[in-house]
Design an enzyme around this catalytic site. Structure first.
Site, PDB file in Angstrom:
ATOM      1  CD  GLU A  62     -19.998 -16.735   4.669  1.00 46.47           C
ATOM      2  OE1 GLU A  62     -20.328 -17.858   4.278  1.00 46.47           O
ATOM      3  OE2 GLU A  62     -20.772 -15.757   4.671  1.00 46.47           O
ATOM      4  CG  ASP A  74      -6.146 -24.006   3.995  1.00 47.72           C
ATOM      5  OD1 ASP A  74      -6.770 -22.951   3.752  1.00 47.72           O
ATOM      6  OD2 ASP A  74      -4.906 -24.057   4.090  1.00 47.72           O
ATOM      7  CG  HIS A  75      -5.603 -23.081  -0.252  1.00 53.08           C
ATOM      8  ND1 HIS A  75      -5.344 -22.742   1.054  1.00 53.08           N
ATOM      9  CD2 HIS A  75      -5.042 -22.113  -1.013  1.00 53.08           C
ATOM     10  CE1 HIS A  75      -4.636 -21.628   1.077  1.00 53.08           C
ATOM     11  NE2 HIS A  75      -4.441 -21.216  -0.166  1.00 53.08           N
ATOM     12  CB  CYS A 101     -24.080 -16.057  -1.747  1.00 47.51           C
ATOM     13  SG  CYS A 101     -23.489 -14.785  -0.639  1.00 47.51           S
ATOM     14  CG  HIS A 108     -16.303 -16.583   2.399  1.00 50.04           C
ATOM     15  ND1 HIS A 108     -16.781 -15.294   2.460  1.00 50.04           N
ATOM     16  CD2 HIS A 108     -17.272 -17.305   1.811  1.00 50.04           C
ATOM     17  CE1 HIS A 108     -17.992 -15.251   1.925  1.00 50.04           C
ATOM     18  NE2 HIS A 108     -18.317 -16.460   1.519  1.00 50.04           N
ATOM     19  CG  HIS A 159     -19.323 -21.136  -0.060  1.00 53.10           C
ATOM     20  ND1 HIS A 159     -20.307 -21.182   0.894  1.00 53.10           N
ATOM     21  CD2 HIS A 159     -19.089 -19.818  -0.263  1.00 53.10           C
ATOM     22  CE1 HIS A 159     -20.644 -19.963   1.252  1.00 53.10           C
ATOM     23  NE2 HIS A 159     -19.915 -19.115   0.575  1.00 53.10           N
ATOM     24  CG  HIS A 171     -18.510 -16.409  -3.179  1.00 54.10           C
ATOM     25  ND1 HIS A 171     -19.673 -17.087  -3.459  1.00 54.10           N
ATOM     26  CD2 HIS A 171     -18.506 -16.220  -1.838  1.00 54.10           C
ATOM     27  CE1 HIS A 171     -20.342 -17.280  -2.330  1.00 54.10           C
ATOM     28  NE2 HIS A 171     -19.656 -16.764  -1.335  1.00 54.10           N
TER      29      HIS A 171
HETATM   30 NI    NI Z   1     -20.045 -17.059   0.657  1.00 56.14          NI
END
Ligand code: NI
Length: 136
Positions: free
Chosen positions: A125, A79-80, A33, A41, A14, A39
């Protein structure tokens, strides 16, 4: 009342970005961010439901069944994935963990059996940052 928590895991990308602000303000507020090229998580999702244990099974809910519901309604969708781009229920929202946890609650709630109440959703996160939501 007994509380049961199921933990699930997913990875997603995200960025934090407010389209009403220019690039400089986004970088000032969100720092790294706001990185345009995203990037990722490793998220840990804790879903807690509550009920009196069933007289027949002694269960609040069959934990495998709860896992299947979470996977179907949430994990399969995120997911992914890129949360800003790929996830319909994050469209038009700033992709913070706070907004994300509310969207997960709303995605999950209609799929739960009526015998249980959704108590909370907790989303890590990072190992040191998590958000909790208990409904409105
Ligand atoms: Ni983030």
């Amino acid at each position: 009342m007994v509380f049961l928590t199921r933990v699930e895991h997913f990875n997603a990308a995200h960025k934090l970005y407010n389209p009403d602000w220019d690039k400089e303000k986004n970088e000032e507020i969100f720092g790294r961010c706001a990185n345009e090229n995203w990037h990722g998580h490793n998220y840990e999702l804790f879903v807690t439901v509550k009920a009196e244990p069933d007289g027949g099974t002694g269960f609040v809910i069959d934990a495998k069944k709860l896992s299947d519901i979470i996977k179907d309604r949430v994990i399969e969708k995120v997911d992914h994935k890129n949360l800003n781009v790929d996830v319909e229920w994050m469209n038009g929202k700033i992709c913070s963990t706070e907004n994300f946890v509310v969207a997960i609650w709303e995605a999950l709630l209609p799929a739960l059996p009526s015998a249980v109440q959704l108590h909370s959703i907790k989303l890590y996160e990072t190992p040191r940052i998590f958000v909790e939501y208990f409904g409105k």
